[in-house]
Design a protein around this motif. Structure first.
Motif, PDB file in Angstrom:
ATOM      1  N   TYR A   1       0.823  -1.207   0.000  1.00  0.00           N
ATOM      2  CA  TYR A   1       0.000   0.000   0.000  1.00  0.00           C
ATOM      3  C   TYR A   1       0.859   1.259   0.000  1.00  0.00           C
ATOM      4  CZ  TYR A   1      -2.833   3.887   1.404  1.00  0.00           C
ATOM      5  OH  TYR A   1      -3.423   5.117   1.433  1.00  0.00           O
ATOM      6  N   GLU A   2       0.454   2.191  -0.848  1.00  0.00           N
ATOM      7  CA  GLU A   2       1.069   3.511  -0.889  1.00  0.00           C
ATOM      8  C   GLU A   2       0.016   4.474  -1.390  1.00  0.00           C
ATOM      9  OE1 GLU A   2       3.653   5.316  -4.260  1.00  0.00           O
ATOM     10  OE2 GLU A   2       5.008   4.319  -2.859  1.00  0.00           O
ATOM     11  N   GLU A   3      -0.139   5.572  -0.702  1.00  0.00           N
ATOM     12  CA  GLU A   3      -1.144   6.534  -1.120  1.00  0.00           C
ATOM     13  C   GLU A   3      -0.890   7.003  -2.545  1.00  0.00           C
ATOM     14  OE1 GLU A   3      -2.743  11.014  -0.648  1.00  0.00           O
ATOM     15  OE2 GLU A   3      -0.827  10.439   0.202  1.00  0.00           O
ATOM     16  N   SER A   4      -1.939   6.976  -3.342  1.00  0.00           N
ATOM     17  CA  SER A   4      -1.978   7.497  -4.717  1.00  0.00           C
ATOM     18  C   SER A   4      -1.268   6.631  -5.752  1.00  0.00           C
ATOM     19  CB  SER A   4      -1.438   8.935  -4.780  1.00  0.00           C
ATOM     20  OG  SER A   4      -0.027   8.976  -4.792  1.00  0.00           O
TER      21      SER A   4
ATOM     22  N   GLU B   1       5.592   5.041   2.808  1.00  0.00           N
ATOM     23  CA  GLU B   1       4.588   5.428   3.801  1.00  0.00           C
ATOM     24  C   GLU B   1       5.231   5.359   5.181  1.00  0.00           C
ATOM     25  OE1 GLU B   1       1.243   6.334   3.152  1.00  0.00           O
ATOM     26  OE2 GLU B   1       2.038   6.449   1.131  1.00  0.00           O
ATOM     27  N   VAL B   2       5.079   6.421   5.954  1.00  0.00           N
ATOM     28  CA  VAL B   2       5.761   6.502   7.241  1.00  0.00           C
ATOM     29  C   VAL B   2       5.206   5.496   8.243  1.00  0.00           C
ATOM     30  CG1 VAL B   2       6.312   8.007   9.185  1.00  0.00           C
ATOM     31  CG2 VAL B   2       6.331   8.912   6.864  1.00  0.00           C
ATOM     32  N   GLU B   3       3.865   5.405   8.315  1.00  0.00           N
ATOM     33  CA  GLU B   3       3.258   4.531   9.307  1.00  0.00           C
ATOM     34  C   GLU B   3       1.834   4.205   8.901  1.00  0.00           C
ATOM     35  OE1 GLU B   3       3.010   6.616  12.986  1.00  0.00           O
ATOM     36  OE2 GLU B   3       1.948   8.315  12.116  1.00  0.00           O
ATOM     37  N   ALA B   4       1.280   3.173   9.539  1.00  0.00           N
ATOM     38  CA  ALA B   4      -0.134   2.845   9.353  1.00  0.00           C
ATOM     39  C   ALA B   4      -0.940   3.751  10.278  1.00  0.00           C
ATOM     40  CB  ALA B   4      -0.384   1.374   9.689  1.00  0.00           C
ATOM     41  N   THR B   5      -1.693   4.653   9.712  1.00  0.00           N
ATOM     42  CA  THR B   5      -2.454   5.609  10.522  1.00  0.00           C
ATOM     43  C   THR B   5      -3.652   4.942  11.170  1.00  0.00           C
ATOM     44  OG1 THR B   5      -3.413   6.298   8.409  1.00  0.00           O
ATOM     45  CG2 THR B   5      -1.759   7.726   9.364  1.00  0.00           C
ATOM     46  N   SER B   6      -4.112   5.528  12.279  1.00  0.00           N
ATOM     47  CA  SER B   6      -5.211   4.953  13.045  1.00  0.00           C
ATOM     48  C   SER B   6      -6.541   5.125  12.314  1.00  0.00           C
ATOM     49  CB  SER B   6      -5.300   5.628  14.415  1.00  0.00           C
ATOM     50  OG  SER B   6      -5.717   6.985  14.269  1.00  0.00           O
ATOM     51  N   HIS B   7      -7.528   4.368  12.765  1.00  0.00           N
ATOM     52  CA  HIS B   7      -8.857   4.449  12.160  1.00  0.00           C
ATOM     53  C   HIS B   7      -9.441   5.851  12.332  1.00  0.00           C
ATOM     54  CE1 HIS B   7     -12.714   2.941  10.718  1.00  0.00           C
ATOM     55  NE2 HIS B   7     -13.292   3.614  11.699  1.00  0.00           N
ATOM     56  N   GLU B   8      -9.214   6.474  13.486  1.00  0.00           N
ATOM     57  CA  GLU B   8      -9.744   7.815  13.728  1.00  0.00           C
ATOM     58  C   GLU B   8      -9.152   8.826  12.760  1.00  0.00           C
ATOM     59  OE1 GLU B   8      -8.586   5.766  16.007  1.00  0.00           O
ATOM     60  OE2 GLU B   8     -10.439   5.265  17.072  1.00  0.00           O
ATOM     61  N   ILE B   9      -7.847   8.746  12.539  1.00  0.00           N
ATOM     62  CA  ILE B   9      -7.193   9.678  11.613  1.00  0.00           C
ATOM     63  C   ILE B   9      -7.662   9.423  10.186  1.00  0.00           C
ATOM     64  CG2 ILE B   9      -4.977  10.304  10.588  1.00  0.00           C
ATOM     65  CD1 ILE B   9      -3.704   9.973  13.301  1.00  0.00           C
ATOM     66  N   ASN B  10      -7.796   8.152   9.819  1.00  0.00           N
ATOM     67  CA  ASN B  10      -8.260   7.827   8.473  1.00  0.00           C
ATOM     68  C   ASN B  10      -9.674   8.332   8.234  1.00  0.00           C
ATOM     69  OD1 ASN B  10      -5.862   6.567   7.758  1.00  0.00           O
ATOM     70  ND2 ASN B  10      -6.543   4.564   8.503  1.00  0.00           N
TER      71      ASN B  10
ATOM     72  N   LYS C   1       2.486  13.733  -4.870  1.00  0.00           N
ATOM     73  CA  LYS C   1       2.264  12.365  -5.284  1.00  0.00           C
ATOM     74  C   LYS C   1       2.421  11.414  -4.101  1.00  0.00           C
ATOM     75  CE  LYS C   1       2.456   8.636  -7.901  1.00  0.00           C
ATOM     76  NZ  LYS C   1       2.790   7.680  -6.885  1.00  0.00           N
ATOM     77  N   ARG C   2       3.472  11.591  -3.320  1.00  0.00           N
ATOM     78  CA  ARG C   2       3.723  10.707  -2.182  1.00  0.00           C
ATOM     79  C   ARG C   2       3.885  11.571  -0.943  1.00  0.00           C
ATOM     80  NH1 ARG C   2       7.536   5.694  -3.959  1.00  0.00           N
ATOM     81  NH2 ARG C   2       6.342   5.018  -5.732  1.00  0.00           N
ATOM     82  N   LYS C   3       2.784  11.985  -0.384  1.00  0.00           N
ATOM     83  CA  LYS C   3       2.841  13.007   0.659  1.00  0.00           C
ATOM     84  C   LYS C   3       3.442  12.504   1.954  1.00  0.00           C
ATOM     85  CE  LYS C   3      -1.159  15.294  -1.141  1.00  0.00           C
ATOM     86  NZ  LYS C   3      -1.299  14.313  -2.182  1.00  0.00           N
ATOM     87  N   ARG C   4       3.274  11.223   2.255  1.00  0.00           N
ATOM     88  CA  ARG C   4       3.685  10.748   3.569  1.00  0.00           C
ATOM     89  C   ARG C   4       5.087  10.170   3.560  1.00  0.00           C
ATOM     90  NH1 ARG C   4       0.173  10.692   7.322  1.00  0.00           N
ATOM     91  NH2 ARG C   4       1.276   9.081   8.452  1.00  0.00           N
ATOM     92  N   ARG C   5       5.824  10.397   2.470  1.00  0.00           N
ATOM     93  CA  ARG C   5       7.179   9.837   2.407  1.00  0.00           C
ATOM     94  C   ARG C   5       8.065  10.412   3.501  1.00  0.00           C
ATOM     95  NH1 ARG C   5      10.008   6.938  -1.113  1.00  0.00           N
ATOM     96  NH2 ARG C   5      12.247   7.200  -1.196  1.00  0.00           N
ATOM     97  N   GLU C   6       7.966  11.721   3.748  1.00  0.00           N
ATOM     98  CA  GLU C   6       8.772  12.346   4.783  1.00  0.00           C
ATOM     99  C   GLU C   6       7.840  13.231   5.596  1.00  0.00           C
ATOM    100  OE1 GLU C   6      11.678  14.344   2.484  1.00  0.00           O
ATOM    101  OE2 GLU C   6      12.968  12.595   2.320  1.00  0.00           O
ATOM    102  N   ALA C   7       7.296  12.675   6.666  1.00  0.00           N
ATOM    103  CA  ALA C   7       6.245  13.365   7.411  1.00  0.00           C
ATOM    104  C   ALA C   7       6.720  14.675   8.011  1.00  0.00           C
ATOM    105  CB  ALA C   7       5.729  12.453   8.523  1.00  0.00           C
ATOM    106  N   ASP C   8       7.987  14.754   8.333  1.00  0.00           N
ATOM    107  CA  ASP C   8       8.455  15.958   9.010  1.00  0.00           C
ATOM    108  C   ASP C   8       9.067  16.972   8.069  1.00  0.00           C
ATOM    109  OD1 ASP C   8      10.555  14.361   8.362  1.00  0.00           O
ATOM    110  OD2 ASP C   8      11.752  14.858  10.123  1.00  0.00           O
ATOM    111  N   CYS C   9       9.044  16.718   6.771  1.00  0.00           N
ATOM    112  CA  CYS C   9       9.686  17.661   5.850  1.00  0.00           C
ATOM    113  C   CYS C   9       8.956  17.703   4.519  1.00  0.00           C
ATOM    114  CB  CYS C   9      11.143  17.269   5.629  1.00  0.00           C
ATOM    115  SG  CYS C   9      11.361  15.555   5.120  1.00  0.00           S
ATOM    116  N   GLN C  10       7.634  17.774   4.557  1.00  0.00           N
ATOM    117  CA  GLN C  10       6.877  17.841   3.324  1.00  0.00           C
ATOM    118  C   GLN C  10       6.907  19.257   2.788  1.00  0.00           C
ATOM    119  OE1 GLN C  10       3.162  16.673   4.879  1.00  0.00           O
ATOM    120  NE2 GLN C  10       3.662  14.527   5.038  1.00  0.00           N
ATOM    121  N   PRO C  11       6.886  19.404   1.432  1.00  0.00           N
ATOM    122  CA  PRO C  11       6.805  20.736   0.870  1.00  0.00           C
ATOM    123  C   PRO C  11       5.533  21.441   1.327  1.00  0.00           C
ATOM    124  CG  PRO C  11       7.399  19.128  -0.807  1.00  0.00           C
ATOM    125  CD  PRO C  11       7.034  18.368   0.429  1.00  0.00           C
TER     126      PRO C  11
END
Length: 499
Positions: free
Chosen positions: A213-216, A314-323, A362-372
């Motif tokens: 799994y990878e977003e997009s 993908e950095v991590e599997a996000t929780s159901h609440e966040i999803n 395209k791949r937003k969660r690749r670097e959670a702490d340094c996204q454009p």
């Protein structure tokens, strides 16, 4: 005193000199025309003679190495082997290295025993620094962003800040996939890359999957350069469009076209930018539904079963609440977009300015702490182009816009005949043995249930072995998150918001 004939000759000579020195910078398409082509053309094409004055054309690896000045970037490594299954990113190794170390390795120079590439023989491995946000790796040198000028294609303000950098060695490749969002412009800077493209109508023939799994990104289960026709017989029905992209050329990949990309020269460098489209609003709703289902079902499994279902991007599997929050945000953005579109239709004389385009994610969660800037998952609202060009009456194909034509099927599948008749031994021989080491000691990464029953697990009559017929979680997910199913669910969900 000059004679008239002499004066005319002098003027003609001045005109020729002017044309030679100035005319060569005149581009074959105006920004408006280029944008019209990008936004309306529904087949891949190559732009030529559009970027000759871009400073980014000097971005070869030696230049970039000097600019980065010892900064490390992550490389993905895979084996140069012909396997029957795609070499997904979960099946690769990763190292942090400088471009100097990459160049030395790719030139065959011996590395130090503790160097990042010391465990990988160049003759057996390829390396790929892929999906590198220019805004991130050159964050301390923002002036370099202006070397990339997508304004020539009708997107003012879009530069390297909204672009992605790719650096690879010979054999480096991206598994066949389609991008859920936008269309894609790709500039080739150094070396050549070969693109295998398939139209959206071939989706079912490419056996789409969301595992890993990878977003997009929707991946194909088929290794399109070495297809296993026994497991994936419908691949015969695909229509591949193949093109080799050379330095100075720009490839247009239209929305939802599948693509497999491979480097065919010792070193390649390319730059791309994803162009946002109005249709991305609905696509983000579909992506939010997919994420919720995949995370919920896969997180319910035993985490020690070794199934690497989450792509390293993908950095991590996000929780159901966040999803669920993502889903509601995506639906809200879609509804606002629909409302704005209806309001615009009600005011046909409106001349409101086009919204500013911003970084495509395209791949937003690749670097959670340094996204454009503007690249937060499923909340990007203002970057979608409002440009709605009518389809040109006549596409100006010619020396400056080259149509990417289909490849004859008999040529493509020539090598697949042997695989179809006797592919089991090859797959069995390579199973578990084609993955490199990570820092020499890490366990090999093997996904055990993310693909169709391979040939070596078949009985002589072609039916699955009795021990292999049990359905896995991934089998269920392949059906639940099939793009056709998700599209239907998204439409039903959006209909509820209108009640």
């Amino acid at each position: 005193m000059y004679h008239k004939s002499s004066l005319y000759s002098w003027l003609f000579g001045v005109f020729l000199l002017f044309f030679f020195y100035i005319g060569e910078d005149v581009k074959p398409f105006t920004p408006g025309k280029a944008k019209e082509i990008v936004m309306s053309l529904q087949q891949p094409a190559v732009f030529c003679n559009m970027v000759g004055d871009w400073p980014a054309l000097r971005w070869n690896t030696k230049y970039l190495s000097a600019v980065l000045d010892g900064k490390t970037i992550q490389f993905r490594l895979g084996l140069k082997t012909e396997d029957l299954v795609p070499q997904f990113e979960t099946r690769c190794s990763y190292v942090e290295a400088t471009l100097e170390e990459f160049l030395a390795w790719s030139c065959g120079e011996p590395s130090c025993p503790s160097g990042p590439f010391s465990c990988y023989e160049y003759s057996k491995y390829w390396a790929y620094a892929d999906y590198k946000y220019i805004a991130r790796i050159f964050e301390d040198k923002p002036e370099i962003f202006q070397d990339v000028r997508w304004s020539d294609f009708g997107f003012p303000g879009r530069s390297g800040k909204e672009s992605t950098l790719w650096i690879g060695s010979e054999g480096a490749n991206t598994p066949c996939h389609l991008d859920s969002y936008g269309c894609n412009l790709v500039l080739q800077v150094q070396g050549r890359k070969r693109w295998h493209l398939f139209p959206p109508g071939d989706t079912s023939f490419l056996y789409p999957t969301r595992i890993p799994y990878e977003e997009s990104s929707i991946f194909s289960k088929v290794n399109v350069t070495n297809p296993d026709l026994r497991c994936f017989p419908e691949f015969r029905n695909t229509t591949a469009h193949v093109v080799t992209l050379s330095p100075g050329q720009v490839l247009l990949v239209p929305r939802h076209w599948w693509h497999y990309v491979e480097s065919i020269d010792p070193i390649t460098v390319s730059i791309n930018s994803w162009i946002e489209l109005d249709a991305d609003h609905e696509a983000r709703v579909e992506e939010a539904i997919t994420r919720m289902l995949v995370c919920a079902i896969k997180s319910a499994e035993n985490p020690s079963d070794g199934d690497l279902w989450l792509n390293p991007t993908e950095v991590e599997a996000t929780s159901h609440e966040i999803n669920l929050q993502y889903l509601n945000e995506a639906v809200s953005a879609y509804l606002r977009s629909q409302k704005a579109s209806l309001s615009e239709q009600a005011r046909p004389s409106s001349t409101a300015a086009e919204p500013r385009t911003s970084a495509s994610c395209k791949r937003k969660r690749r670097e959670a702490d340094c996204q454009p800037e503007g690249c937060r998952l499923l909340t990007h609202e203002s970057g979608f182009s409002a440009f709605k060009a009518e389809k040109p009456q006549e596409i100006p194909f010619g020396p400056h816009l080259i149509q990417v034509l289909p490849q004859p099927q008999e040529t493509r599948l020539m090598g697949a005949a042997a695989v179809e008749s006797d592919g089991g031994d090859l797959l069995h021989e390579n199973e578990g043995g084609h993955l490199g080491k990570l820092h020499c000691t890490r366990k090999r990464l093997v996904t055990s249930n993310d693909r169709e029953t391979p040939a070596h697990q078949m009985d002589a009559d072609g039916s699955p072995n009795a021990s292999q017929t049990a359905l896995s979680t991934n089998d269920l997910l392949d059906c639940l998150v099939n793009p056709r199913v998700i599209g239907l669910v998204a439409r039903l969900l959006l209909e509820r918001t209108r009640v």
